[in-house]
Scaffold this motif. Structure first.
Motif, short mmCIF file in Angstrom:
data_model
loop_
_atom_site.label_atom_id
_atom_site.label_comp_id
_atom_site.label_asym_id
_atom_site.label_seq_id
_atom_site.Cartn_x
_atom_site.Cartn_y
_atom_site.Cartn_z
N PHE A 1 27.01 -28.24 18.86
CA PHE A 1 27.09 -26.85 19.31
C PHE A 1 28.10 -26.74 20.44
O PHE A 1 28.31 -27.69 21.20
N GLU A 2 28.67 -25.56 20.57
CA GLU A 2 29.39 -25.19 21.78
C GLU A 2 28.62 -24.05 22.43
O GLU A 2 28.21 -23.10 21.75
N ILE A 3 28.40 -24.17 23.73
CA ILE A 3 27.49 -23.27 24.45
C ILE A 3 28.23 -22.65 25.61
O ILE A 3 28.66 -23.35 26.54
N SER A 4 28.38 -21.33 25.59
CA SER A 4 29.01 -20.58 26.68
C SER A 4 27.91 -20.05 27.59
O SER A 4 26.94 -19.43 27.13
N VAL A 5 28.07 -20.31 28.90
CA VAL A 5 27.05 -19.94 29.87
C VAL A 5 27.73 -19.47 31.14
O VAL A 5 28.83 -19.93 31.48
N ASP A 6 27.11 -18.54 31.85
CA ASP A 6 27.65 -18.10 33.12
C ASP A 6 27.78 -19.29 34.07
O ASP A 6 26.90 -20.15 34.14
N CYS A 7 28.89 -19.35 34.80
CA CYS A 7 29.14 -20.47 35.71
C CYS A 7 27.98 -20.70 36.68
O CYS A 7 27.66 -21.84 37.03
N ASP A 8 27.35 -19.63 37.12
CA ASP A 8 26.25 -19.75 38.09
C ASP A 8 25.04 -20.48 37.51
O ASP A 8 24.19 -20.97 38.26
N HIS A 9 24.94 -20.53 36.18
CA HIS A 9 23.80 -21.17 35.53
C HIS A 9 24.18 -22.50 34.86
O HIS A 9 23.33 -23.11 34.22
N ALA A 10 25.44 -22.92 35.01
CA ALA A 10 25.91 -24.10 34.27
C ALA A 10 25.14 -25.35 34.66
O ALA A 10 24.71 -26.13 33.79
N ALA A 11 24.93 -25.59 35.94
CA ALA A 11 24.21 -26.79 36.37
C ALA A 11 22.76 -26.77 35.89
O ALA A 11 22.22 -27.81 35.48
#
Length: 377
Positions: free
Chosen positions: A203-213
């Motif tokens: 999968f490739e998963i796009s997520v808001d930078c603030d939630h990446a960690a």
């Protein structure tokens, strides 16, 4: 070490990934690539490669460009510069394509997904700003182009990627290869596609930078998942026979020369109407002077990018990617070779430091793809 890794280590750093500190805390060896500091490895390329082939690896590919096309008929505009069928692409369906210049050369390769209200593109990190400038130059003003700089991008790859992600987000089990959708998990809004560039399911998963960690922590807490560097991503994609832009493809190489004729859809072959169509359609009808091929290397010494390929005293091509294939336990390569010498089993010689090494034209992928495809009914 592949040519790709050696090149990364020579470049100057520019920007930091959203998870720069996260990678360093986990022992990531950071090197400059595509204007970013990127994790090339954690435990070692060989171990990470084999882990991904057997389990699930988490790659941070946030350097890639995530782009939205909105406004009036963005699919029609995109078809002016790519040879794929975009207008009839279904909602939440994806397509691999190439961005073309007027001469039919490849400016970049990319993924296109039709969503309910826009087209979502993923382009290469080193090319993304040039891609945006090119599209803004040739698209009508009614098409709005937006770079999603506030989003991070992960690739979860390997035979256990499906079970791993479904243990957190059960609904992703409904996705098959080249399908995508919007999902919510632990307060995060995610855009997930069943895709990747390793030849494995994933999968490739796009997520808001603030939630990446937060997302990376949840994934790596699973026993089947480890963070994996870009060194293993390169050796995996080489085994899968997948080209790397700037190495196997560039603006002088057409889709037909790059062995990407599958990206030219049936309607586009009939109608044309895309950049470089005259050259590309002629090559489809008449053949090409050179083509990207796979190469099995005799012995143990890897053959690197730039090595010249010979038949006797005649130079017939060049290696474009090369390295050791951990799954096969042998060196492999790809190269652009004159059409008279691309038949399977043809023996060429690669010149490495004044020495000739036999290489044999071989089918790709070197390691079979294991995508999670829908069964034919």
């Amino acid at each position: 070490m592949t040519d790709f890794i050696a090149e990364m280590m020579e470049r100057l750093p520019d920007r930091l990934l959203p998870l720069d500190a996260w990678h360093r805390e986990r022992g990531g060896r950071m090197v400059p690539f595509a204007g970013y500091q990127m994790p090339v490895q954690y435990e070692g390329v060989m171990a990470e490669h084999l882990w991904t082939r057997e389990n699930a690896g988490l790659f941070d590919v946030s350097h890639m460009g995530q782009v939205l096309l909105t406004g009036d008929a963005p699919d029609v505009a995109l078809e002016s510069v790519v040879p794929g069928e975009i207008q009839k692409l279904g909602v939440n369906r994806m397509r691999y394509s190439v961005l073309l210049n007027d001469e039919g050369g490849i400016l970049d390769d990319l993924m296109v997904t039709r969503r309910e209200r826009d087209l979502y593109l993923v382009v290469n990190g080193a090319c993304k700003y040039d891609d945006l400038a090119h599209m803004r130059e040739v698209f009508p003003d009614e098409v709005v182009i937006t770079l999603l700089d506030e989003r991070a991008l992960f690739a979860l790859q390997g035979p256990r990627a499906g079970e791993a992600l479904a243990s957190l987000i059960p609904d992703v089990a409904s996705l098959y290869f080249m399908q995508a959708g919007a999902f919510t998990f632990d307060g995060m809004s995610l855009w997930i596609s069943r895709s990747g560039y390793t030849g494995e399911d994933g999968f490739e998963i796009s997520v808001d930078c603030d939630h990446a960690a937060q997302l990376a922590d949840r994934l790596c807490a699973l026993e089947s998942v480890k963070p994996i560097g870009l060194g293993a991503r390169d050796s995996l994609r080489l085994e899968a026979g997948l080209p790397l832009y700037g190495h196997d493809l560039d603006e002088t190489v057409s889709p037909t020369e790059g062995d990407l004729a599958f990206s030219i859809s049936k309607r586009r072959r009939s109608e044309g109407g895309f950049a470089g169509a005259e050259r590309i359609l002629e090559e489809l009808a008449e053949g090409v002077d050179r083509k990207r091929v796979g190469l099995m290397v005799e012995g143990r010494q890897p053959v690197r990018e730039g090595a010249e390929l010979y038949v006797g005293d005649r130079m017939v091509g060049k290696v474009t990617s090369g390295g050791f294939a951990p799954t096969l336990g042998a060196p492999i390569a790809m190269g652009l070779v004159k059409a008279a010498f691309i038949d399977m089993g043809t023996v060429l010689e690669a010149e490495v430091r004044g020495k000739r090494i036999p290489v044999t034209v071989a089918p790709m992928p070197f390691v079979p793809h294991r995508y999670h495809r829908a069964k034919a009914v």
